[in-house]
Design an enzyme around this catalytic site. Structure first.
Site, PDB file in Angstrom:
ATOM      1  N   CYS A   1       0.845  -1.198   0.000  1.00 44.80           N
ATOM      2  CA  CYS A   1       0.000   0.000   0.000  1.00 44.80           C
ATOM      3  C   CYS A   1       0.884   1.254   0.000  1.00 44.80           C
ATOM      4  O   CYS A   1       1.498   1.570  -1.008  1.00 44.80           O
ATOM      5  CB  CYS A   1      -0.966  -0.038   1.189  1.00 44.80           C
ATOM      6  SG  CYS A   1      -2.300   1.173   1.062  1.00 44.80           S
TER       7      CYS A   1
ATOM      8  N   HIS B   1      -3.575  -5.362   0.580  1.00 47.54           N
ATOM      9  CA  HIS B   1      -3.071  -5.727   1.910  1.00 47.54           C
ATOM     10  C   HIS B   1      -2.944  -7.244   2.074  1.00 47.54           C
ATOM     11  O   HIS B   1      -3.774  -7.869   2.739  1.00 47.54           O
ATOM     12  CB  HIS B   1      -3.962  -5.127   2.997  1.00 47.54           C
ATOM     13  CG  HIS B   1      -3.739  -3.654   3.166  1.00 47.54           C
ATOM     14  ND1 HIS B   1      -2.732  -3.139   3.959  1.00 47.54           N
ATOM     15  CD2 HIS B   1      -4.348  -2.590   2.586  1.00 47.54           C
ATOM     16  CE1 HIS B   1      -2.750  -1.824   3.885  1.00 47.54           C
ATOM     17  NE2 HIS B   1      -3.717  -1.452   3.053  1.00 47.54           N
TER      18      HIS B   1
ATOM     19  N   GLU C   1      -1.048  -8.841   3.956  1.00 49.03           N
ATOM     20  CA  GLU C   1      -0.750  -9.262   5.332  1.00 49.03           C
ATOM     21  C   GLU C   1      -2.010  -9.662   6.079  1.00 49.03           C
ATOM     22  O   GLU C   1      -1.951 -10.459   7.030  1.00 49.03           O
ATOM     23  CB  GLU C   1      -0.008  -8.139   6.082  1.00 49.03           C
ATOM     24  CG  GLU C   1      -0.867  -6.984   6.590  1.00 49.03           C
ATOM     25  CD  GLU C   1      -1.273  -5.991   5.498  1.00 49.03           C
ATOM     26  OE1 GLU C   1      -0.933  -6.219   4.318  1.00 49.03           O
ATOM     27  OE2 GLU C   1      -1.944  -4.984   5.839  1.00 49.03           O
TER      28      GLU C   1
END
Lengths: 245, 239
Positions: free
Chosen positions: B110, B209, B211
């Site tokens: 990001c 994202h 993660e």
């Protein structure tokens, strides 16, 4: 000259900031600033279950403050006021033993000092007010005894034993801030070298067979007295110089 | 010893337990878990622009999400919706440049992808709804926009993602000009979703994202590159 790399043990904690409410790896910036102000470079070591291999990349480590150590680690039932952080215990107890075995310079702050004792077979007093009958080692909930303008509450003297590492760092006496409700009872492989003169609560421990493994019960990172962090940085620089020689 | 992966962090006033609004350095636990599950050892890197010496202890770098990159770093005037953190910009740009100099594997997430772009001489859109006319990349506070991305055949990201191309976005800025990087993934509206530097060992930026789902495809590739492991041929068939 390159800066020594100093690991800071960190929380894995539910935190709120702005509109966020999340599980985070985190630590108050005061620790980071204390390391940077004394010539080191801080990295955060989050609680991590599989191993202690991160030790190999560091020149020194700070075991930071936080919640209580679980009394199960010294075979005692839990006091009603005890609020353990099992996640950090599981990570930090092996990490402490590995750091000691590796000869890494170590500073223990508050909980970090208590981890030193417990990791080497010692034990803690689970609730200091039960022992000493007063609350001067901490402040009431919601106040900040560690702020620069804090009152005498949570602030006291420490007397240091001569001919010790702690004495080289602090001299014979100093005044410290205080925010804890547990304290070292049996220091394990460590030796107590500093006490609160009013109630004999152990305030400093060090490891007799170790170049620099120093634990303090107060919070130097929240004061302008950074002598303990300076001493760690010096020891870490020596480790670095030796390792690269 | 596991590869050590440094993750950049936020600095915010955080509250937990008895503590209120204490300036803290933090990163969502998702990042550390994603690195750990992929076989790396995460360490968190508080912002510090004195030097990039910390890289000597690292095998790989994750540039985490966060606030906007200062537009002055890509020669633009600040837009009305742009929110920046000078301490993070200064520390992370220095760290990133030094990491690229030594060809350290880097994954940008990001804001991290946007930072990669700016470091490569590119530019950003400062507020996507003004450019695209919709809010699909940031549907509502704390709500990720889900959509399917398209990846360039033969690119690293195409090899890593395989058949499952659903991504989760939360951002209001985006890559306008990728500079010296190559755009290898796009949203349905054409917005760049991935950038790569094919000239380096492992430089990958993703606008979404990974993660949050602890996507081992991406974090595993970073950890493997950090460990010096050669990629599977399928991941770089055309390179």
């Amino acid at each position: 000259m390159r800066r020594p790399l100093i690991g800071l043990t960190a929380y894995a904690q539910q935190v709120k900031y702005g509109h966020n409410d999340m599980m985070a790896g985190m630590l108050p910036m005061t620790y980071v600033k204390a390391v940077h102000a004394t010539g080191g470079r801080a990295v955060l070591i989050t609680p991590d279950d599989p191993g202690t291999d991160v030790i190999e990349s560091l020149d020194g480590i700070v075991f930071t403050g936080g919640n209580d150590v679980d009394p199960a680690h010294w075979d005692e039932p839990r006091h009603p006021e005890t609020d353990p952080d099992e996640t950090r215990d599981e990570a930090e107890l092996p990490l402490m033993r590995a750091a000691l075995a590796a000869g890494l310079p170590i500073l223990g702050v508050c909980r970090g000092m208590q981890v030193m004792a417990v990791a080497t077979g010692g034990s803690l007093h689970q609730h200091v007010p039960d022992l000493v009958g007063h609350e001067r080692h901490r402040a009431s909930t919601g106040t900040d005894p560690l702020a620069a303008n804090a009152s005498d509450y949570g602030r006291h003297d420490v007397v240091v034993e001569e001919r010790t590492v702690a004495h080289e760092v602090f001299g014979r006496t100093l005044t410290v801030n205080s925010f804890h409700h547990q304290a070292v009872a049996e220091p394990g492989e460590f030796v107590p070298v500093g006490w609160c003169p009013d109630d004999r609560i152990i305030e400093i421990i060090e490891h007799p067979a170790h170049t620099f493994a120093l634990g303090v019960q107060w919070h130097p990172e929240r004061t302008t007295d950074l002598r303990s962090f300076e001493a760690l940085a010096r020891a870490a620089s020596r480790t670095r110089a030796t390792a690269s020689a | 010893m596991r590869p050590i992966i440094g993750i950049t962090t936020y600095v915010v006033s955080a509250s937990w337990g008895v503590w209120h609004d204490l300036p803290s350095t933090l990163v969502p636990h998702d990042y550390t878990e994603a690195v750990r599950l992929a076989g790396g050892r995460p360490v968190l890197l508080p912002p510090d622009d004195l030097d990039a010496d910390v890289l000597r202890a690292l095998d790989g770098l994750v540039l985490a999400g966060g606030p906007d990159v200062d537009p002055s770093l890509y020669g633009a005037a600040r837009g009305p919706f742009t929110e920046t953190r000078p301490d993070r910009d200064a520390g992370e740009i220095a760290l990133l440049r030094a990491a690229l100099d030594r060809d350290m594997p880097v994954l940008g997430v990001c804001r991290g992808m946007q930072l990669l772009t700016v470091a490569a001489g590119g530019t950003l859109h400062q507020h996507l709804p003004d450019v695209l006319g919709h809010e699909k990349h940031r549907p509502a506070p704390a709500v990720y926009g889900e959509h399917d991305a398209t990846f360039a055949p033969g690119s690293r990201i195409a090899g890593l993602m395989g058949e499952d191309v659903t991504i989760n976005c939360f951002h209001h800025q985006g890559v306008a000009d990728p500079g010296s990087l190559t755009v290898t993934g796009w949203a349905e509206d054409g917005l760049p979703e991935t950038v790569e530097d094919p000239g380096r060992r492992f430089v990958l930026g993703v606008q979404w994202h990974p993660e949050v789902s602890r996507d081992v495809r991406l974090f595993g590739a970073l950890v493997a590159a950090a460990a010096g492991v050669e990629e599977e041929p399928a991941a770089c068939a055309d390179r």
